[in-house]
Design a protein around this motif. Structure first.
Motif, PDB file in Angstrom:
ATOM      1  N   PRO A  14       0.813  -1.227   0.000  1.00  0.00           N
ATOM      2  CA  PRO A  14       0.000   0.000   0.000  1.00  0.00           C
ATOM      3  C   PRO A  14       0.839   1.266   0.000  1.00  0.00           C
ATOM      4  CG  PRO A  14      -0.084  -1.059   2.162  1.00  0.00           C
ATOM      5  CD  PRO A  14       0.616  -2.003   1.243  1.00  0.00           C
ATOM      6  N   LYS A  61       2.603   1.366  -6.282  1.00  0.00           N
ATOM      7  CA  LYS A  61       2.520   1.963  -7.614  1.00  0.00           C
ATOM      8  C   LYS A  61       3.900   2.194  -8.222  1.00  0.00           C
ATOM      9  CE  LYS A  61      -1.911   4.245  -6.707  1.00  0.00           C
ATOM     10  NZ  LYS A  61      -2.633   5.543  -6.597  1.00  0.00           N
ATOM     11  N   LYS A  64      -3.734 -10.054  -2.911  1.00  0.00           N
ATOM     12  CA  LYS A  64      -4.827  -9.512  -2.090  1.00  0.00           C
ATOM     13  C   LYS A  64      -4.466  -8.134  -1.539  1.00  0.00           C
ATOM     14  CE  LYS A  64      -6.916 -13.926  -0.757  1.00  0.00           C
ATOM     15  NZ  LYS A  64      -7.169 -14.894   0.362  1.00  0.00           N
ATOM     16  N   GLU A  91      -4.949  -5.680  -4.364  1.00  0.00           N
ATOM     17  CA  GLU A  91      -6.376  -5.393  -4.567  1.00  0.00           C
ATOM     18  C   GLU A  91      -6.927  -4.497  -3.461  1.00  0.00           C
ATOM     19  OE1 GLU A  91     -10.605  -7.845  -5.116  1.00  0.00           O
ATOM     20  OE2 GLU A  91      -8.733  -8.921  -4.724  1.00  0.00           O
ATOM     21  N   LYS A  92      -6.568  -4.797  -2.226  1.00  0.00           N
ATOM     22  CA  LYS A  92      -7.041  -4.011  -1.087  1.00  0.00           C
ATOM     23  C   LYS A  92      -6.559  -2.565  -1.173  1.00  0.00           C
ATOM     24  CE  LYS A  92      -7.045  -4.013   3.997  1.00  0.00           C
ATOM     25  NZ  LYS A  92      -6.530  -4.710   5.211  1.00  0.00           N
ATOM     26  N   ALA A  93      -5.343  -2.370  -1.693  1.00  0.00           N
ATOM     27  CA  ALA A  93      -4.775  -1.024  -1.797  1.00  0.00           C
ATOM     28  C   ALA A  93      -5.317  -0.253  -3.004  1.00  0.00           C
ATOM     29  CB  ALA A  93      -3.254  -1.103  -1.870  1.00  0.00           C
ATOM     30  N   GLY A  94      -6.115  -0.909  -3.831  1.00  0.00           N
ATOM     31  CA  GLY A  94      -6.679  -0.252  -5.001  1.00  0.00           C
ATOM     32  C   GLY A  94      -5.665  -0.013  -6.103  1.00  0.00           C
ATOM     33  N   ILE A  95      -4.628  -0.840  -6.157  1.00  0.00           N
ATOM     34  CA  ILE A  95      -3.580  -0.690  -7.166  1.00  0.00           C
ATOM     35  C   ILE A  95      -3.997  -1.456  -8.423  1.00  0.00           C
ATOM     36  CG2 ILE A  95      -1.166  -1.196  -7.701  1.00  0.00           C
ATOM     37  CD1 ILE A  95      -0.650  -0.940  -4.637  1.00  0.00           C
ATOM     38  N   LYS A  96      -3.979  -0.796  -9.553  1.00  0.00           N
ATOM     39  CA  LYS A  96      -4.476  -1.380 -10.800  1.00  0.00           C
ATOM     40  C   LYS A  96      -3.335  -1.890 -11.675  1.00  0.00           C
ATOM     41  CE  LYS A  96      -8.637  -0.080  -9.632  1.00  0.00           C
ATOM     42  NZ  LYS A  96      -9.618  -1.072  -9.157  1.00  0.00           N
TER      43      LYS A  96
END
Length: 330
Positions: free
Chosen positions: A104, A108, A133, A136-141
């Motif tokens: 997190p 990026k 996971k 995904e939880k951190a919203g990293i695409k």
């Protein structure tokens, strides 16, 4: 008619083979990481850096060390975003903490995550799932490429299964831990050359790691040269690793080793020139078959030469102006 770029023409619907630097430089302390980033920027990104949470972290300060790495990953010094992180191994209580801080915090920006010392496939699979996971939880695409150190008997036996896992980019061969696992059956002299290449058990292990990696579209990376300041020895080791075993990357643990590794593993200049000529002709023919110097070439050879010239570009080799303009102009 607009010319189609080789990346679009040659890999439609398929995963391209990774094109990453030949050299991976390890640094553990903030001082050494900072110096490595300064050199990386100066050399224009001709090598990767692995910021080390495992051996680099002072006992009892694992959290602070991971937070330091996040800070540097997000700093202006990390201009090229070509730095990965080695986390603790599966048996260490801190590996999940490493992931929880680094993903997190700097997910990026990090180039890859390296997993050390697994003893079986299931450990790596669990660690990758945990990383996914966290992403995904951190919203990293994005996918964060995974590197795995093969340095135990169990990992060597499972290396093909490990290479097949998702997000895999590199299989690293770890020589010293591997020799230690033989309990004296392989002499300490084999931690250096020529023994590391000539001992039959090590030859078999290196060939198995490289073969497994290449079969699954993953880069095989070779272990370090312990003779830190002998640049020729580093060059000779990298050359043997590449030419005899198929390794396409090698670790550095001392700044003067970096250029020696690049020089040993980079493509032959004349072959790069030929590849550029062929790709220019192929692009003009909309990637259909062509003749060049009496030889037939099609998409199979185009893929080979496209990967070759990408590696040459990354290694800092001067390409013909026409190839530079067509394939690398921004």
């Amino acid at each position: 008619m607009a010319l189609t770029h080789p990346q679009d023409a040659l890999f439609s619907g398929e995963k391209p083979f990774p094109v990453i630097p030949y050299c991976e430089h390890f640094a553990g302390s903030e001082k050494l990481i900072t110096k490595a980033l300064e050199l990386q920027n100066k050399m224009g990104g001709r090598f990767d850096i692995t910021m080390d949470c495992e051996d680099g972290a002072e006992t009892g300060k694992e959290k602070e060390h991971a937070e330091m790495i996040v800070r540097i990953q997000n700093s202006d010094l990390n201009q090229l975003k070509m730095s990965g992180v080695r986390i603790h191994d599966y048996t260490n209580a801190y590996w999940k903490q490493d992931v929880d801080i680094i993903v997190p915090g700097a997910g990026k920006n990090i180039a890859y995550i390296t997993i050390p010392k697994p003893t079986k496939y299931e450990q790596v699979a669990e660690m990758i799932t945990y990383i996914q996971k966290a992403v995904e939880k951190a919203g990293i695409k994005r996918e964060i490429p995974i590197h795995v150190l093969i340095e135990t008997h169990g990992a060597l036996m499972d290396c093909e299964k490990i290479a097949s896992l998702p997000w895999m980019q590199v299989l690293d061969f770890g020589l010293m831990d591997f020799i230690s696992g033989y309990h004296g059956a392989i002499p300490a002299s084999c931690m250096k050359s020529p023994g590391q290449f000539d001992h039959e058990l090590l030859r078999r292990a290196k060939a198995k790691v490289a073969g497994a990696a290449l079969a699954y579209g993953v880069i095989p990376a070779h272990n370090v040269t312990l003779d830190l300041k002998n640049q020729y020895q580093t060059y000779a080791d990298a050359k043997r690793a590449h030419d005899e075993f198929g390794f396409l990357r090698m670790w550095s643990i001392y700044p003067t080793q970096i250029q020696s590794i690049i020089d040993a593993m980079q493509p032959n200049f004349s072959e790069v020139q030929t590849g550029c000529d062929i790709l220019v002709k192929a692009q003009d023919a909309n990637w259909g078959p062509i003749q060049h110097d009496g030889d037939l070439h099609d998409r199979a050879t185009y893929r080979y030469f496209w990967e070759l010239i990408q590696h040459a570009k990354l290694a800092g080799m001067k390409l013909p102006d026409e190839a530079e303009k067509r394939f690398f102009a921004k």
